[in-house]
Design a protein around this motif. Structure first.
Motif, mmCIF file in Angstrom:
data_model
loop_
_atom_site.group_PDB
_atom_site.id
_atom_site.type_symbol
_atom_site.label_atom_id
_atom_site.label_comp_id
_atom_site.label_asym_id
_atom_site.label_seq_id
_atom_site.Cartn_x
_atom_site.Cartn_y
_atom_site.Cartn_z
ATOM 1 N N ILE A 43 32.940 -98.882 -67.196
ATOM 2 C CA ILE A 43 33.918 -99.676 -67.837
ATOM 3 C C ILE A 43 34.621 -98.940 -68.832
ATOM 4 O O ILE A 43 33.697 -98.512 -69.908
ATOM 5 C CB ILE A 43 33.180 -100.990 -68.263
ATOM 6 N N THR A 44 35.719 -99.010 -68.767
ATOM 7 C CA THR A 44 36.543 -98.551 -69.983
ATOM 8 C C THR A 44 37.215 -99.250 -70.813
ATOM 9 O O THR A 44 37.385 -100.575 -70.400
ATOM 10 C CB THR A 44 37.681 -97.387 -69.235
ATOM 11 N N VAL A 45 38.037 -98.941 -71.930
ATOM 12 C CA VAL A 45 38.522 -99.874 -72.801
ATOM 13 C C VAL A 45 39.708 -100.199 -72.052
ATOM 14 O O VAL A 45 40.115 -101.533 -71.988
ATOM 15 C CB VAL A 45 38.922 -99.132 -74.004
ATOM 16 N N ARG A 46 40.345 -99.127 -71.084
ATOM 17 C CA ARG A 46 41.703 -99.849 -70.549
ATOM 18 C C ARG A 46 41.357 -101.011 -69.514
ATOM 19 O O ARG A 46 42.072 -101.937 -69.200
ATOM 20 C CB ARG A 46 42.352 -98.694 -69.678
ATOM 21 N N HIS A 47 39.907 -101.058 -68.867
ATOM 22 C CA HIS A 47 39.871 -101.887 -68.047
ATOM 23 C C HIS A 47 39.422 -103.255 -68.652
ATOM 24 O O HIS A 47 39.608 -104.446 -67.995
ATOM 25 C CB HIS A 47 38.196 -101.652 -67.166
ATOM 26 N N LEU A 48 38.853 -103.254 -69.849
ATOM 27 C CA LEU A 48 38.910 -104.548 -70.736
ATOM 28 C C LEU A 48 40.209 -105.187 -70.811
ATOM 29 O O LEU A 48 40.559 -106.510 -70.786
ATOM 30 C CB LEU A 48 38.218 -104.407 -72.304
ATOM 31 N N ASP B 198 40.858 -94.457 -71.802
ATOM 32 C CA ASP B 198 40.042 -94.252 -70.598
ATOM 33 C C ASP B 198 38.594 -93.877 -70.997
ATOM 34 O O ASP B 198 37.996 -93.166 -69.989
ATOM 35 C CB ASP B 198 40.926 -93.165 -69.749
ATOM 36 N N ALA B 199 37.991 -93.867 -72.232
ATOM 37 C CA ALA B 199 36.715 -93.691 -72.550
ATOM 38 C C ALA B 199 35.974 -94.857 -72.120
ATOM 39 O O ALA B 199 36.304 -95.967 -72.314
ATOM 40 C CB ALA B 199 36.676 -93.267 -73.884
ATOM 41 N N PRO B 200 34.560 -94.525 -71.833
ATOM 42 C CA PRO B 200 33.648 -95.648 -71.639
ATOM 43 C C PRO B 200 33.619 -96.592 -72.741
ATOM 44 O O PRO B 200 33.698 -96.297 -74.000
ATOM 45 C CB PRO B 200 32.330 -95.229 -71.045
#
Length: 506
Positions: A124-129, A104-106
């Motif tokens: 945008i976070t790592v999870r979003h990718l 959940d970090a950018p």
């Protein structure tokens, strides 16, 4: 006591084995029939299917040959396209478990040079990718039709020009760019090339001995990987994959047996068949659990089949396709085929679902030959378009005689619509991407791989109508200059037949 138990076991075997063996044989025959039916009706020269059992056993069913004429086996190396995303996500999750990446970090924290003009990019976070919810889409960064990078660092630089269709986290939109960035994070955090990281941290510990990953296709394909195939009018000519950057998103090259090994890692909560822990306990469940309204988790697609949860991922190249499924019954299904998707064929997902249904004891209906009928219709349209184009050219003289003295604006209004097929030709990648791929990007060259029959028809229509415009304009110029307009033999004959009676011999 031991003797009694032995006798009881013998009785059980005598009673059960005769029934179990025919049941297994019937299942194997049903899968073989489904594979052959799919291959023949969808235009796949070669198919390999591997089913994994809950106890770790596996059963392979193969069909056909590769482009070199060699039999396809469970040890044939083929691309798995976007099934690669499951492995990219696993690499990221290893770093998450090690405390080196925060889901959940950018993304900016790990890629400090990656900046978007849209201020929302910082959210945008790592999870979003990994969940395909970054807000970047194929429409905001046309990753297939733009100039292709050759490394993940170049892919990161290219992604800086991306726009955002939505706020990060607001909506699912599938794009390879998300996984190019995720793989780049693995490179930056681990300090090693992404391919080396996968080799050391995923493939080797999992026991995937014949698996690798590439950067660019077709240039980086291993020598033992044959060309895939296209499909046109019932024929399946071999073809090289178009030039594309695939690292992190769809670049893994493996075998059906190795891919089945990867599914067993999923079934064993991250532990390989050789006992090596590839992913920490609980990571698999985290990766394969989507939100209440989501269909994509972290590198895995989550769906429903007959009311039961199903986890898997499809993979599409223009010359190869692959699918994996993990069923609620504990089975795994691997399907790999050496032909691409096209009109009337959305890949090997249909076959994977059929195999899963057979395993679960459900009846499977034979496929309809939609692909060949689609191309036959397109062939008929191509012939009709050609005939109409020739007919128009043959009637140029009569058209000019009828319309030659009309005002230029009226003539323009008559000729301008004939540019429509040319507009359609160059707009077709956008139209097909929107209608068929839900907004995915595709170039004209790639579209020619997707459906040669469609491209031939639209190209013939464009050329025929452009020729009509040019010939009619030239005819109008001759007419207004008082010069004779060229005509076909048919037109000359009809003119002679209209010669006034007074000029004929008595």
């Amino acid at each position: 006591m031991i003797r009694r138990l032995g006798a009881l076991l013998a009785i059980v075997l005598v009673l059960v084995v005769p029934f179990a063996q025919p049941a297994a044989a019937e299942e194997g025959e049903a899968i073989a029939e489904a594979v052959a039916d799919f291959a023949e009706k969808s235009g796949y020269p070669g198919i390999a299917v591997v089913v994994t059992e809950p106890d770790g056993n596996r059963h392979a069913t193969t069909y056909g040959v590769d482009a070199e004429g060699d039999a396809v086996t469970s040890d044939t190396r083929m691309p798995v396209a976007s099934v690669s995303k499951t492995m990219t996500a696993a690499a990221v999750m290893q770093l998450v478990a090690a405390g080196r990446v925060d889901l959940d970090a950018p993304v900016y924290d790990y890629l400090p040079d990656f900046r978007l003009e849209d201020r929302r990019g910082a959210e945008i976070t790592v999870r979003h990718l990994l969940s395909q919810t970054s807000g970047i889409t194929d429409l905001t960064l046309r990753e297939k039709s733009l100039p292709q990078p050759s490394t993940l660092a170049e892919a990161e630089r290219r992604a800086r020009q991306a726009g955002l269709a939505t706020d990060p986290g607001a909506k699912y939109a599938y794009t390879n760019t998300n996984f190019h960035l995720a793989a780049r994070i693995v490179e930056r955090v681990s300090g090693m090339p992404f391919g080396d990281y996968l080799e050391r941290a995923i493939f080797e510990p999992a026991g995937m001995k014949r698996t690798t990953t590439i950067d660019v296709t077709p240039e980086d394909l291993p020598a033992d990987v044959a060309d895939g195939h296209l499909y046109a009018y019932g024929l399946t000519p071999p073809a090289a994959e178009p030039h594309r950057f695939v690292d992190g998103s769809d670049g893994v090259i493996t075998t059906p047996d190795d891919l089945a090994t990867w599914l067993l890692v999923q079934r064993r909560d991250g532990v390989a068949a050789n006992g090596t822990r590839v992913l920490p306990a609980g990571t698999i469940e985290q990766m394969q659990t989507a939100g209440p309204d989501a269909r994509y988790a972290l590198g895995w697609e989550v769906g429903d089949r007959h009311g039961e949860q199903e986890v898997g991922h499809g993979g599409i190249w223009f010359t190869y396709t692959a699918d994996v499924l993990l069923t609620e019954s504990g089975h795994g299904v691997v399907v790999m085929g050496n032909s691409g998707v096209g009109l009337g064929n959305e890949g090997t997902g249909t076959l994977a679902t059929s195999v899963a249904d057979i395993i679960d004891g459900r009846a499977v209906e034979p496929m309809s030959p939609i692909r060949v009928w689609t191309d036959l219709v397109l062939a008929a349209l191509t012939l009709l378009t050609t005939a109409l184009g020739v007919r128009r050219l043959a009637r140029t003289r009569s058209w000019v005689r009828k319309h030659g003295d009309k005002a230029g604006s009226r003539l323009t209004a008559r000729l301008l619509p004939r540019l429509a097929p040319t507009v359609l030709l160059f707009g077709l990648p956008y139209l097909i991407g929107f209608l068929y791929g839900g907004g995915r990007d595709i170039s004209l060259v790639q579209l020619a791989h997707f459906s040669p029959a469609l491209m031939i028809w639209v190209t013939v229509a464009a050329v025929a109508n452009l020729a009509t415009i040019v010939v009619r304009i030239l005819g109008l110029r001759r007419h207004r200059a008082g010069e004779p307009v060229p005509s076909s033999r048919r037109a000359d004959t009809s003119t002679k037949e209209r010669t006034p009676a007074a000029t004929r011999a008595p």
